[in-house]
Design a protein around this motif. Structure first.
Motif, PDB file in Angstrom:
ATOM      1  N   LEU A 146      19.324  20.548  19.551  1.00 15.72           N
ATOM      2  CA  LEU A 146      19.452  19.217  20.139  1.00 15.72           C
ATOM      3  C   LEU A 146      19.107  19.199  21.620  1.00 15.72           C
ATOM      4  N   ALA A 147      19.208  20.349  22.264  1.00 15.14           N
ATOM      5  CA  ALA A 147      18.917  20.441  23.698  1.00 15.14           C
ATOM      6  C   ALA A 147      18.226  21.777  23.977  1.00 15.14           C
ATOM      7  N   PRO A 148      16.944  21.902  23.604  1.00 11.40           N
ATOM      8  CA  PRO A 148      16.245  23.190  23.734  1.00 11.40           C
ATOM      9  C   PRO A 148      16.218  23.728  25.164  1.00 11.40           C
ATOM     10  N   GLY A 149      16.328  22.856  26.134  1.00  7.45           N
ATOM     11  CA  GLY A 149      16.264  23.297  27.525  1.00  7.45           C
ATOM     12  C   GLY A 149      17.439  24.134  27.976  1.00  7.45           C
ATOM     13  N   ILE A 150      18.484  24.234  27.160  1.00  8.01           N
ATOM     14  CA  ILE A 150      19.654  25.017  27.562  1.00  8.01           C
ATOM     15  C   ILE A 150      19.476  26.504  27.256  1.00  8.01           C
ATOM     16  N   LEU A 151      18.427  26.872  26.522  1.00  9.96           N
ATOM     17  CA  LEU A 151      18.245  28.275  26.150  1.00  9.96           C
ATOM     18  C   LEU A 151      17.691  29.087  27.320  1.00  9.96           C
ATOM     19  N   ALA A 152      18.165  30.317  27.445  1.00 11.76           N
ATOM     20  CA  ALA A 152      17.693  31.202  28.515  1.00 11.76           C
ATOM     21  C   ALA A 152      16.259  31.632  28.250  1.00 11.76           C
ATOM     22  N   PRO A 153      15.383  31.542  29.258  1.00 16.59           N
ATOM     23  CA  PRO A 153      14.007  32.024  29.095  1.00 16.59           C
ATOM     24  C   PRO A 153      13.973  33.544  29.182  1.00 16.59           C
ATOM     25  N   GLU A 154      12.858  34.121  28.764  1.00 15.81           N
ATOM     26  CA  GLU A 154      12.741  35.575  28.778  1.00 15.81           C
ATOM     27  C   GLU A 154      12.291  36.072  30.145  1.00 15.81           C
ATOM     28  N   GLY A 155      12.837  37.230  30.550  1.00 13.23           N
ATOM     29  CA  GLY A 155      12.396  37.878  31.777  1.00 13.23           C
ATOM     30  C   GLY A 155      13.557  38.256  32.678  1.00 13.23           C
ATOM     31  N   VAL A 156      13.239  38.983  33.733  1.00 15.81           N
ATOM     32  CA  VAL A 156      14.224  39.252  34.784  1.00 15.81           C
ATOM     33  C   VAL A 156      14.251  38.011  35.660  1.00 15.81           C
ATOM     34  N   LEU A 157      15.357  37.293  35.645  1.00  9.46           N
ATOM     35  CA  LEU A 157      15.446  36.007  36.317  1.00  9.46           C
ATOM     36  C   LEU A 157      15.912  36.123  37.757  1.00  9.46           C
ATOM     37  N   SER A 158      16.436  37.272  38.109  1.00  9.32           N
ATOM     38  CA  SER A 158      16.951  37.500  39.457  1.00  9.32           C
ATOM     39  C   SER A 158      15.911  38.180  40.324  1.00  9.32           C
ATOM     40  N   ALA A 159      16.173  38.185  41.626  1.00 10.29           N
ATOM     41  CA  ALA A 159      15.289  38.894  42.547  1.00 10.29           C
ATOM     42  C   ALA A 159      15.440  40.407  42.409  1.00 10.29           C
ATOM     43  N   THR A 160      16.628  40.840  41.981  1.00 11.46           N
ATOM     44  CA  THR A 160      16.899  42.263  41.789  1.00 11.46           C
ATOM     45  C   THR A 160      16.525  42.670  40.369  1.00 11.46           C
ATOM     46  N   TRP A 161      15.749  43.742  40.257  1.00 10.12           N
ATOM     47  CA  TRP A 161      15.301  44.206  38.950  1.00 10.12           C
ATOM     48  C   TRP A 161      16.111  45.421  38.504  1.00 10.12           C
ATOM     49  N   PRO A 162      16.252  45.627  37.184  1.00  5.15           N
ATOM     50  CA  PRO A 162      16.972  46.813  36.702  1.00  5.15           C
ATOM     51  C   PRO A 162      16.157  48.081  36.916  1.00  5.15           C
ATOM     52  N   ASP A 163      16.823  49.142  37.318  1.00 11.89           N
ATOM     53  CA  ASP A 163      16.145  50.424  37.444  1.00 11.89           C
ATOM     54  C   ASP A 163      16.261  51.197  36.133  1.00 11.89           C
ATOM     55  N   ASP A 164      15.778  52.432  36.126  1.00 18.59           N
ATOM     56  CA  ASP A 164      15.778  53.211  34.884  1.00 18.59           C
ATOM     57  C   ASP A 164      17.181  53.430  34.348  1.00 18.59           C
ATOM     58  N   ALA A 165      18.138  53.696  35.238  1.00 19.19           N
ATOM     59  CA  ALA A 165      19.509  53.954  34.795  1.00 19.19           C
ATOM     60  C   ALA A 165      20.107  52.715  34.132  1.00 19.19           C
ATOM     61  N   LEU A 166      19.883  51.552  34.725  1.00 16.79           N
ATOM     62  CA  LEU A 166      20.403  50.318  34.140  1.00 16.79           C
ATOM     63  C   LEU A 166      19.726  50.017  32.806  1.00 16.79           C
ATOM     64  N   CYS A 167      18.445  50.322  32.710  1.00 19.91           N
ATOM     65  CA  CYS A 167      17.746  50.111  31.442  1.00 19.91           C
ATOM     66  C   CYS A 167      18.336  50.986  30.333  1.00 19.91           C
ATOM     67  N   GLU A 168      18.695  52.216  30.675  1.00 18.90           N
ATOM     68  CA  GLU A 168      19.314  53.101  29.689  1.00 18.90           C
ATOM     69  C   GLU A 168      20.682  52.581  29.279  1.00 18.90           C
ATOM     70  N   ASP A 169      21.448  52.091  30.255  1.00 18.18           N
ATOM     71  CA  ASP A 169      22.766  51.549  29.940  1.00 18.18           C
ATOM     72  C   ASP A 169      22.643  50.286  29.076  1.00 18.18           C
ATOM     73  N   GLU A 170      21.646  49.463  29.367  1.00 16.69           N
ATOM     74  CA  GLU A 170      21.429  48.260  28.560  1.00 16.69           C
ATOM     75  C   GLU A 170      21.112  48.642  27.120  1.00 16.69           C
ATOM     76  N   LYS A 171      20.276  49.648  26.941  1.00 19.80           N
ATOM     77  CA  LYS A 171      19.912  50.101  25.602  1.00 19.80           C
ATOM     78  C   LYS A 171      21.136  50.611  24.849  1.00 19.80           C
ATOM     79  N   ARG A 172      21.971  51.386  25.540  1.00 19.68           N
ATOM     80  CA  ARG A 172      23.167  51.936  24.895  1.00 19.68           C
ATOM     81  C   ARG A 172      24.126  50.807  24.513  1.00 19.68           C
ATOM     82  N   GLY A 173      24.309  49.860  25.415  1.00 14.50           N
ATOM     83  CA  GLY A 173      25.196  48.740  25.123  1.00 14.50           C
ATOM     84  C   GLY A 173      24.699  47.919  23.949  1.00 14.50           C
ATOM     85  N   ARG A 174      23.404  47.696  23.898  1.00 14.00           N
ATOM     86  CA  ARG A 174      22.824  46.927  22.800  1.00 14.00           C
ATOM     87  C   ARG A 174      23.025  47.650  21.467  1.00 14.00           C
TER      88      ARG A 174
END
Length: 263
Positions: free
Chosen positions: A121-149
Motif C-alpha cells: 500500500l505504501a511502497p516508498g516505505i521500503l529500504a533501498p539497497e546499498g550502504v546508506l550512510s557515509a561510513t562504510w563497513p570494513d572487512d571485519a564488519l562484513c564478516e560479523d554481518e555474515k555470521r549474524g545473518r
C-alpha cells in the motif's frame, strides 16, 4: 474500502498518508498509532464485533501495521460475537509469533477480508539497497554481518526473533520475546569494547504482509545508546520510517547503515 489494524509507532500514519482515500483506523486498546485518529478502538475479547463493524462499513481490505504485544485476555469480557473465535484465539496466544499471526490473519480471511501488506500500500516505505550512510563497513564488519545473518537463518525455524547483535566474531545477543529494544538494553557491557552490529532480517518463510522488520530514527538512537557501530537491514524487506532523518542520525553518530541485498 481499506481498514488499518493499527499498532503503535509511525507506520500506520505512513500507510494512511499513501492512500487516496482515508482508511478506517482500528487500534488494539493500549497501542495507539502516532499521528492518527482512531475510528474503532477494540479489545481482543471483542474481535468478533470489530469484524462485524468493518463489514457494516463496507471494508473489504485490511492492513496490519504498527507494533503490538500480546495482550492479556479477560475471559469474562469475551462478547457473543467473539465466542466462536475463542478456540482459534487461544491457539494463537499459545503459539509463537508466526503462528499467532497466521491464526489472526486466517480469522480475517475467513470473513472475506483481503489482507494487504503495508509495503504493498505504501511502497516508498521500503529500504533501498546499498550502504546508506557515509561510513562504510570494513572487512571485519562484513564478516560479523555474515555470521549474524547465518545465525538468524538457523534460528528462523524456531520462530525466535528478527534480530541479533554480532561483533568481533561473536554473537552477543539474539532477539526474543522482548523485541529489539529489550535486546539492546540488556547487552553485556563488554559489547561496547567491540565494533558490533545490530542485524535485522525477516525470518525465512515469514509472511511479509505482517510483522515486516521496521527501523527508523528511534532505532538509530537505540543503536547509539547501546554503543554499537552500525545497523544492517535487508533491502526491500524492511520498513524504513523517516528515511532522510534515519540516515542523518546515522551519519551524525558515525554509524554504518547498510541495507544489503536479500539472500
Amino acid at each position: 474500502m481499506l481498514a488499518l489494524i493499527a499498532g503503535s509507532g509511525g507506520l500506520p500514519a505512513a500507510v494512511a498518508a499513501a492512500q487516496d482515500k482515508a482508511p478506517v483506523v482500528c487500534a488494539l486498546e493500549g497501542f495507539t498509532p502516532e499521528g492518527l485518529e482512531v475510528d474503532l478502538p477494540f479489545r481482543l475479547e471483542r474481535l468478533g464485533t470489530l469484524l462485524e463493524q468493518l463489514q457494516d462499513r463496507g471494508v473489504t481490505q485490511v492492513c496490519f501495521c504498527g507494533a503490538v504485544q500480546r495482550p492479556a485476555v479477560d475471559p469474562a469480557a469475551i462478547d457473543a460475537a467473539t465466542m466462536p473465535l475463542v478456540p482459534v484465539l487461544m491457539q494463537a496466544i499459545a503459539s509463537g509469533d508466526d503462528g499467532a499471526l497466521r491464526a489472526v490473519l486466517g480469522i480475517f480471511e475467513e470473513r472475506g477480508f483481503t489482507v494487504r501488506g503495508a509495503h504493498e500500500l505504501a511502497p516508498g516505505i521500503l529500504a533501498p539497497e546499498g550502504v546508506l550512510s557515509a561510513t562504510w563497513p570494513d572487512d571485519a564488519l562484513c564478516e560479523d554481518e555474515k555470521r549474524g545473518r547465518e545465525v538468524l537463518a538457523a534460528l528462523a525455524p524456531l520462530d525466535v526473533g528478527q534480530g541479533c547483535v554480532a561483533g568481533a566474531g561473536q554473537i552477543w545477543a539474539v532477539e526474543t520475546v522482548g523485541g529489539t529494544d529489550h535486546m539492546l538494553a540488556t547487552l553485556p557491557p563488554a559489547v561496547r569494547k567491540t565494533r558490533a552490529l545490530l542485524i535485522k532480517a525477516p525470518k525465512t518463510g515469514q509472511d511479509l504482509r505482517v510483522d515486516m522488520p521496521a527501523v527508523g530514527p528511534d532505532t538509530i538512537d537505540a543503536v547509539v545508546a547501546a554503543g554499537l557501530a552500525g545497523l544492517v537491514i535487508v533491502a526491500g524487506q524492511t520498513v524504513m520510517l523517516a528515511r532522510d532523518e534515519t540516515i542523518r542520525r546515522a551519519d551524525e553518530a558515525g554509524l554504518v547503515l547498510w541495507s544489503r541485498e536479500p539472500n
